[in-house]
Design a protein around this motif. Structure first.
Motif, short mmCIF file in Angstrom:
data_model
loop_
_atom_site.label_atom_id
_atom_site.label_comp_id
_atom_site.label_asym_id
_atom_site.label_seq_id
_atom_site.Cartn_x
_atom_site.Cartn_y
_atom_site.Cartn_z
N GLU A 28 0.79 -1.09 -0.03
CA GLU A 28 -0.17 0.04 0.09
C GLU A 28 1.19 1.12 -0.22
O GLU A 28 1.77 0.99 0.61
N VAL A 30 0.39 5.17 0.83
CA VAL A 30 -0.40 5.55 1.87
C VAL A 30 -0.31 7.09 1.56
O VAL A 30 0.72 7.21 1.79
N ARG A 200 -4.02 4.59 -1.06
CA ARG A 200 -5.16 5.33 -0.50
C ARG A 200 -4.61 6.61 0.43
O ARG A 200 -3.81 6.59 0.35
N ASP A 212 -10.82 7.77 5.41
CA ASP A 212 -9.74 7.02 4.70
C ASP A 212 -10.09 5.56 3.76
O ASP A 212 -10.90 4.79 4.04
N GLU A 213 -9.81 6.18 2.05
CA GLU A 213 -10.42 5.49 1.27
C GLU A 213 -8.83 5.85 -0.13
O GLU A 213 -8.05 6.52 0.15
N THR A 214 -9.83 5.33 -1.37
CA THR A 214 -9.18 5.41 -2.43
C THR A 214 -9.18 6.53 -3.24
O THR A 214 -10.07 6.63 -2.50
#
Ligand SMILES: Nc1ncnc2c1ncn2[C@@H]1O[C@H](COP(=O)(O)OP(=O)(O)OP(=O)(O)O)[C@@H](O)[C@H]1O
Ligand SMILES: [Mg+2]
Lengths: 307, 244
Positions: A28, A30, A200, A212-214
């Motif tokens: 990921e 972020v 993310r 908290d998402e794409t």
């Protein structure tokens, strides 16, 4: 894996980080977003073991940062805010110092340093004192230092701040190439960077995790999600456009005379607009579908929150 | 422990990256020669020893050593590199001791560069070279004590000038605490044991004992535990103040 539970940091004047919880899996990337003073850097300082949280825990690949600090720190590459480096050292000496601290010696040390230098294109300034470097080069030294040991966890506080467009591109490519099987956390004020780089997006404001998402989902929150902008040679029939199924509103852009059609939430209007244009035989110079405007989402999420 | 030599090396070379090292060496050598040869009546005394040289050290160090120590941590905090240092896999012990040792060894080298003095007294007469050797040892321990105070003050104050002033003041107190002038303040009202404690804290009495050629384990222990205590205080202060 990074596991953060109920992370809280209070300073005398205010709460900088307020009950933050999340987990990040390898692979990921972020992106921390948020207004100035939101608590992004403070969160990173706690993730890397520089600051002790008032409450909560951080676990880096199974190591508790408070108790097994060194084991956790070996896995982390960190670019602190402002990319502080020892100014009285030359770039080469500094990177060699970092390499030694990371446990490399002899030939391997040389290779690691050379590779880090090549990754961010520092060849030209290896002999130069860090104090005398330009802002962008300093940032690159900070990046080279952070990636030298192929860290499992890469934490970069505003990595592209002060870089020229070529270098921004280069650094994004670098981060992407490093991201495979690793954890990358960046903070940035450049919103496009999040859609270009991150899998993310975390929006933080007043120390709290708002979203908290794409990045795509974040963009979809925009009123401009699926909006269609038409720049035509002649005046368009606004009534026809307005009457199309799914169209919520029309917006004029006085700068170039184009019209933006906003879609109702969840609707896709492009095919209908396209059909109408063909049916009417309008001479259209530009036609554009938008995914959404991040800056607008950002503003509406954090409005009035700027500290 | 593995990182200690790496920190040491970085710190030690960083002295020479700025004019600081050279200025320090120059002033130290010039002042110690001037004081020893001209101001203390070295030639007139008719004795072949280095007592005038060593006697002057506690006062010389009072200003030179804090200048050497003041940037130790203050600079790291000011420039933000402390965040880098504290997030690398280095223990607090390694960074505190590594920095301290770098300064201590550097000062030791400055001290060694005064060896022409030893040659001079040996040329002029027949000195007690054993006493000279312990004099050097005592002097070096004294530097260590000053440096350990300086390390803690440098961690405490982000501003180097403030760190300097705090260190000078504290070291001054430790130097004069053996003087009758200071002890008189306590005389009369304070119990004898307090008087003894204050006097026993004095650098001066300990240092003079060692530099006369008498090595008492208690004096050595005094300096070593003094240094240890201040370095531990440094580590605590860093943890408290690093983020400010
Ligand atoms: N050492 C400190 N002492 C007191 N307050 C602090 C300290 N460090 C940070 N703060 C406060 O904590 C809040 C969060 O700061 P932080 O640096 O984490 O923000 P940020 O999200 O990184 O902002 P930016 O986008 O400007 O970098 C701010 O209000 C800041 O003033
Ligand atoms: Mg920040």
């Amino acid at each position: 894996m990074i596991k953060v539970t109920h992370l809280t940091k209070r300073f005398v004047q205010q709460v900088a980080v307020d009950d933050l919880s999340f987990t990040i899996e390898p692979g990921e990337v972020v992106g921390f977003l948020g207004p100035n003073g939101a608590g992004k850097s403070t969160t990173m300082k706690m993730l890397t073991g520089f600051l002790q949280p008032c409450e909560g825990n951080v676990s880096i690949c199974g190591f508790d940062i408070g108790k097994q600090t060194l084991q956790a720190q070996r896995l982390i590459g960190y670019l602190p805010e402002g990319a502080p480096c020892y100014g009285d050292m030359s770039v080469g000496d500094f990177l060699s110092f970092i390499g030694q601290v990371r446990g490399y010696r002899g030939k391997e040390l040389k290779q690691r340093v050379a590779r880090a230098i090549a990754l961010v294109e520092l060849e030209r300034v290896v002999e130069q004192n860090i104090d005398t470097l330009s802002k962008g080069f300093k940032r690159r030294v900070g990046l080279a230092q952070a990636v030298m040991h192929d860290p499992k966890v890469l934490i970069l506080d505003e990595p592209t701040d002060g870089l020229d467009p070529n270098q921004k591109h280069q650094v994004r490519k670098l981060i992407k190439s490093l991201a495979v099987d690793r954890i990358v956390i960046i903070s940035t004020h450049i919103l496009e960077e999040v859609s270009a780089l991150c899998t993310r997006a975390m929006v933080i404001s007043h120390g709290r995790l708002l979203i908290d998402e794409t990045p795509y989902a974040l963009q979809s929150r925009s009123r401009y999600h699926q909006a269609v902008t038409i720049l035509a040679e002649q005046p368009l029939d606004r009534q026809l456009l307005q009457a199309l199924p799914g169209v919520m509103a029309l917006e004029d852009n006085p700068l170039d005379g184009s019209i933006t059609l906003l879609a109702k939430p969840g609707e896709v209007i492009f095919p209908a607009v396209n059909q109408l244009i063909h049916a009417q035989g309008w001479q259209v110079r530009e036609l554009e579908v938008e995914r959404g405007r991040l800056d607008e989402v950002f503003r509406s999420l954090t409005r009035g929150d700027a500290a | 422990m593995k990182q200690l030599p790496i920190i040491f090396k970085r710190e030690f070379t960083s002295f020479f990256a700025t004019p600081l090292a050279y200025v320090f060496l120059l002033i130290f050598l010039v002042l110690s020669s001037v004081f020893t040869f001209y101001l203390s009546g070295f030639y007139e005394s008719g004795q072949a020893n280095l007592n005038p040289f060593f006697n002057f050290h506690p006062w010389l160090y009072l200003f030179l050593v804090p200048a050497l120590a003041m940037r130790m941590w203050a600079e790291e905090r000011k420039s933000g590199t402390i965040e880098l240092l504290m997030t690398l896999p280095i223990t607090r012990f390694e960074s505190v001791v590594g920095k301290f040792l770098a300064a201590w060894v550097f000062a030791g080298i400055a001290l060694l560069l005064t060896f022409p003095m030893v040659l001079t007294v040996n040329y002029l007469g027949d000195p007690d070279n054993g006493a000279i050797l312990t004099g050097y040892l005592g002097s070096w321990l004294l530097v260590g004590a000053y440096l350990s105070v300086g390390s803690c003050m440098s961690a405490l104050a982000k501003n180097q000038v403030i760190a300097f002033i705090l260190t000078v003041s504290l070291c001054f107190l430790f130097v004069v605490s053996g003087f009758s002038l200071v002890l008189d303040v306590f005389n009369g009202w304070a119990p004898q044991w307090l008087l003894d404690v204050v006097a026993s804290f004095s650098f001066l009495t300990r240092f003079q004992a060692i530099s006369k050629g008498v090595i008492d384990v208690r004096d050595l222990l005094y300096f070593l535990s003094f240094i240890t205590a201040w370095l531990m205080a440094t580590a605590v202060v860093i943890d408290l103040k690093k983020a400010d």
